[in-house]
Design a protein around this motif. Sequence first.
Motif, PDB file in Angstrom:
ATOM      1  N   SER A  42      13.122 -11.691   3.542  1.00  8.43           N
ATOM      2  CA  SER A  42      11.803 -11.429   4.101  1.00  8.43           C
ATOM      3  C   SER A  42      10.799 -11.394   2.961  1.00  8.43           C
ATOM      4  N   ILE A  43       9.697 -12.087   3.115  1.00 11.72           N
ATOM      5  CA  ILE A  43       8.674 -12.103   2.072  1.00 11.72           C
ATOM      6  C   ILE A  43       8.186 -10.687   1.794  1.00 11.72           C
ATOM      7  N   ALA A  44       7.833  -9.945   2.838  1.00 15.14           N
ATOM      8  CA  ALA A  44       7.263  -8.611   2.646  1.00 15.14           C
ATOM      9  C   ALA A  44       8.264  -7.657   2.012  1.00 15.14           C
ATOM     10  N   GLN A  45       9.505  -7.686   2.472  1.00 19.50           N
ATOM     11  CA  GLN A  45      10.513  -6.779   1.937  1.00 19.50           C
ATOM     12  C   GLN A  45      10.818  -7.094   0.483  1.00 19.50           C
ATOM     13  N   THR A  46      10.971  -8.378   0.183  1.00 22.86           N
ATOM     14  CA  THR A  46      11.277  -8.760  -1.191  1.00 22.86           C
ATOM     15  C   THR A  46      10.115  -8.456  -2.115  1.00 22.86           C
ATOM     16  N   VAL A  47       8.908  -8.769  -1.686  1.00 27.64           N
ATOM     17  CA  VAL A  47       7.730  -8.539  -2.521  1.00 27.64           C
ATOM     18  C   VAL A  47       7.568  -7.064  -2.853  1.00 27.64           C
ATOM     19  N   ARG A  48       7.736  -6.189  -1.861  1.00 28.65           N
ATOM     20  CA  ARG A  48       7.517  -4.766  -2.144  1.00 28.65           C
ATOM     21  C   ARG A  48       8.555  -4.226  -3.119  1.00 28.65           C
ATOM     22  N   VAL A 103      10.497  -6.029  -5.356  1.00 25.39           N
ATOM     23  CA  VAL A 103      10.318  -6.637  -6.669  1.00 25.39           C
ATOM     24  C   VAL A 103       9.113  -6.021  -7.375  1.00 25.39           C
ATOM     25  N   SER A 104       8.065  -5.731  -6.621  1.00 25.34           N
ATOM     26  CA  SER A 104       6.863  -5.134  -7.207  1.00 25.34           C
ATOM     27  C   SER A 104       7.152  -3.756  -7.791  1.00 25.34           C
ATOM     28  N   VAL A 105       8.007  -2.975  -7.134  1.00 30.01           N
ATOM     29  CA  VAL A 105       8.387  -1.673  -7.683  1.00 30.01           C
ATOM     30  C   VAL A 105       9.121  -1.861  -9.007  1.00 30.01           C
ATOM     31  N   SER A 106       9.970  -2.879  -9.104  1.00 27.71           N
ATOM     32  CA  SER A 106      10.662  -3.158 -10.365  1.00 27.71           C
ATOM     33  C   SER A 106       9.678  -3.552 -11.457  1.00 27.71           C
ATOM     34  N   ALA A 107       8.684  -4.355 -11.098  1.00 30.52           N
ATOM     35  CA  ALA A 107       7.676  -4.766 -12.079  1.00 30.52           C
ATOM     36  C   ALA A 107       6.851  -3.576 -12.540  1.00 30.52           C
ATOM     37  N   LEU A 108       6.479  -2.716 -11.615  1.00 25.06           N
ATOM     38  CA  LEU A 108       5.760  -1.488 -11.959  1.00 25.06           C
ATOM     39  C   LEU A 108       6.592  -0.640 -12.910  1.00 25.06           C
ATOM     40  N   ILE A 147      11.583   8.141 -11.814  1.00 20.46           N
ATOM     41  CA  ILE A 147      12.578   7.295 -11.160  1.00 20.46           C
ATOM     42  C   ILE A 147      11.982   6.791  -9.858  1.00 20.46           C
ATOM     43  N   ASN A 148      11.929   5.481  -9.714  1.00 17.41           N
ATOM     44  CA  ASN A 148      11.381   4.852  -8.518  1.00 17.41           C
ATOM     45  C   ASN A 148      12.518   4.347  -7.632  1.00 17.41           C
ATOM     46  N   ILE A 149      12.508   4.744  -6.371  1.00 12.89           N
ATOM     47  CA  ILE A 149      13.521   4.269  -5.431  1.00 12.89           C
ATOM     48  C   ILE A 149      13.003   3.010  -4.749  1.00 12.89           C
ATOM     49  N   SER A 150      13.706   1.910  -4.960  1.00 16.27           N
ATOM     50  CA  SER A 150      13.288   0.639  -4.373  1.00 16.27           C
ATOM     51  C   SER A 150      14.342   0.184  -3.374  1.00 16.27           C
ATOM     52  N   GLY A 151      15.045  -0.909  -3.636  1.00 22.18           N
ATOM     53  CA  GLY A 151      16.070  -1.360  -2.708  1.00 22.18           C
ATOM     54  C   GLY A 151      16.623  -2.709  -3.090  1.00 22.18           C
ATOM     55  N   LEU A 152      17.847  -2.975  -2.656  1.00 22.44           N
ATOM     56  CA  LEU A 152      18.487  -4.256  -2.977  1.00 22.44           C
ATOM     57  C   LEU A 152      17.804  -5.429  -2.289  1.00 22.44           C
ATOM     58  N   GLY A 153      16.823  -5.142  -1.425  1.00 22.49           N
ATOM     59  CA  GLY A 153      16.001  -6.216  -0.875  1.00 22.49           C
ATOM     60  C   GLY A 153      15.256  -6.972  -1.961  1.00 22.49           C
ATOM     61  N   ALA A 154      15.159  -6.367  -3.160  1.00 22.63           N
ATOM     62  CA  ALA A 154      14.533  -7.042  -4.295  1.00 22.63           C
ATOM     63  C   ALA A 154      15.346  -8.255  -4.736  1.00 22.63           C
ATOM     64  N   GLU A 160       0.824  -1.214   0.000  1.00 21.78           N
ATOM     65  CA  GLU A 160       0.000   0.000   0.000  1.00 21.78           C
ATOM     66  C   GLU A 160       0.852   1.255   0.000  1.00 21.78           C
ATOM     67  N   ILE A 161       1.869   1.279   0.838  1.00 19.45           N
ATOM     68  CA  ILE A 161       2.675   2.484   0.995  1.00 19.45           C
ATOM     69  C   ILE A 161       3.658   2.654  -0.146  1.00 19.45           C
ATOM     70  N   LYS A 162       4.357   1.598  -0.500  1.00 20.90           N
ATOM     71  CA  LYS A 162       5.439   1.748  -1.475  1.00 20.90           C
ATOM     72  C   LYS A 162       4.982   1.510  -2.906  1.00 20.90           C
ATOM     73  N   VAL A 163       4.343   0.393  -3.169  1.00 24.28           N
ATOM     74  CA  VAL A 163       4.001   0.050  -4.552  1.00 24.28           C
ATOM     75  C   VAL A 163       2.816   0.879  -5.056  1.00 24.28           C
ATOM     76  N   LEU A 164       1.707   0.838  -4.337  1.00 23.78           N
ATOM     77  CA  LEU A 164       0.533   1.594  -4.779  1.00 23.78           C
ATOM     78  C   LEU A 164       0.761   3.097  -4.654  1.00 23.78           C
ATOM     79  N   GLY A 165       1.535   3.510  -3.664  1.00 27.90           N
ATOM     80  CA  GLY A 165       1.872   4.931  -3.549  1.00 27.90           C
ATOM     81  C   GLY A 165       2.615   5.423  -4.776  1.00 27.90           C
ATOM     82  N   TYR A 166       3.562   4.627  -5.259  1.00 33.63           N
ATOM     83  CA  TYR A 166       4.313   4.982  -6.470  1.00 33.63           C
ATOM     84  C   TYR A 166       3.388   4.988  -7.691  1.00 33.63           C
ATOM     85  N   LEU A 167       2.485   4.020  -7.747  1.00 32.18           N
ATOM     86  CA  LEU A 167       1.541   3.964  -8.860  1.00 32.18           C
ATOM     87  C   LEU A 167       0.645   5.204  -8.876  1.00 32.18           C
TER      88      LEU A 167
END
Length: 265
Positions: free
Chosen positions: A156-162, A164-169, A144-151, A118-125
Amino acid sequence: MDLQLDGKRAIVTGGSRGIGRAIARALAAEGASVVIASRGEEALAATAAELTTDTGGHVIAIPVDTGDQLSVDRLVERTVAELGGVDILVNSAATPWSSGKPTDFDSITDDVVREEIEIKVLGYLRTARAVSPHLIDQGWGRIINISGLGARQAKSIAQTVRNVSVSALTKNLADELGPKGINVTVVHPGLTRTERLETRLAERAARESVPVADLERELATNSIRRVVDASEVADVVAFLASPRSIAITGDAIAAGGGVPGPVYY
């Protein structure tokens, strides 16, 4: 190299602190007019005043809640009204990943993952949705979207998902908006020296009677064996925001000082 940013107009969400603040500073120093946006009005106003003084540029503060589309729409409307348009969007508004959050499969709840998206992926969208019509109309823009090497790590499921989702977006937006003159990229910082990290290390140094420099060396497991500063991430973003970056879109740019071992291609 002249980044050709003089006269460009940028929005930086999450611009009151951390990497977002450093990005706003870099863009203003290159001659761009910058709107910094976040939820904390007091910190936002103080940062805008400081960056204006330090860079001699035009930096203004507009509060926003990227969890609310109406708030995002108002941000873009005010930006266009005050700057005459918008050319660049940098999405950096996200809660920092905390070591206190659950990481194992048994502890991850729907709400933990839902909050991150909600905060990171949908906020960027939401911000991209509000800004893109203006970029399309003028036939040029940068997101330019700031994500993180957690991708790139399964810690962590939540950290990786958020992340990776920014990269997909990013990739989806890049392919759709590229023919319309808009480049979209994602930057993956690693451990970065920000106000938050400095505070954390200072507290630990006082508690353990260890120099901060020693603690930084302990944390610096990247290829360059030192912590990357927020200003150095901002330098990467400033290039991606410029007309000089035309050859780069849809891709992830790692800005963590290198990850030893894996080969990314």
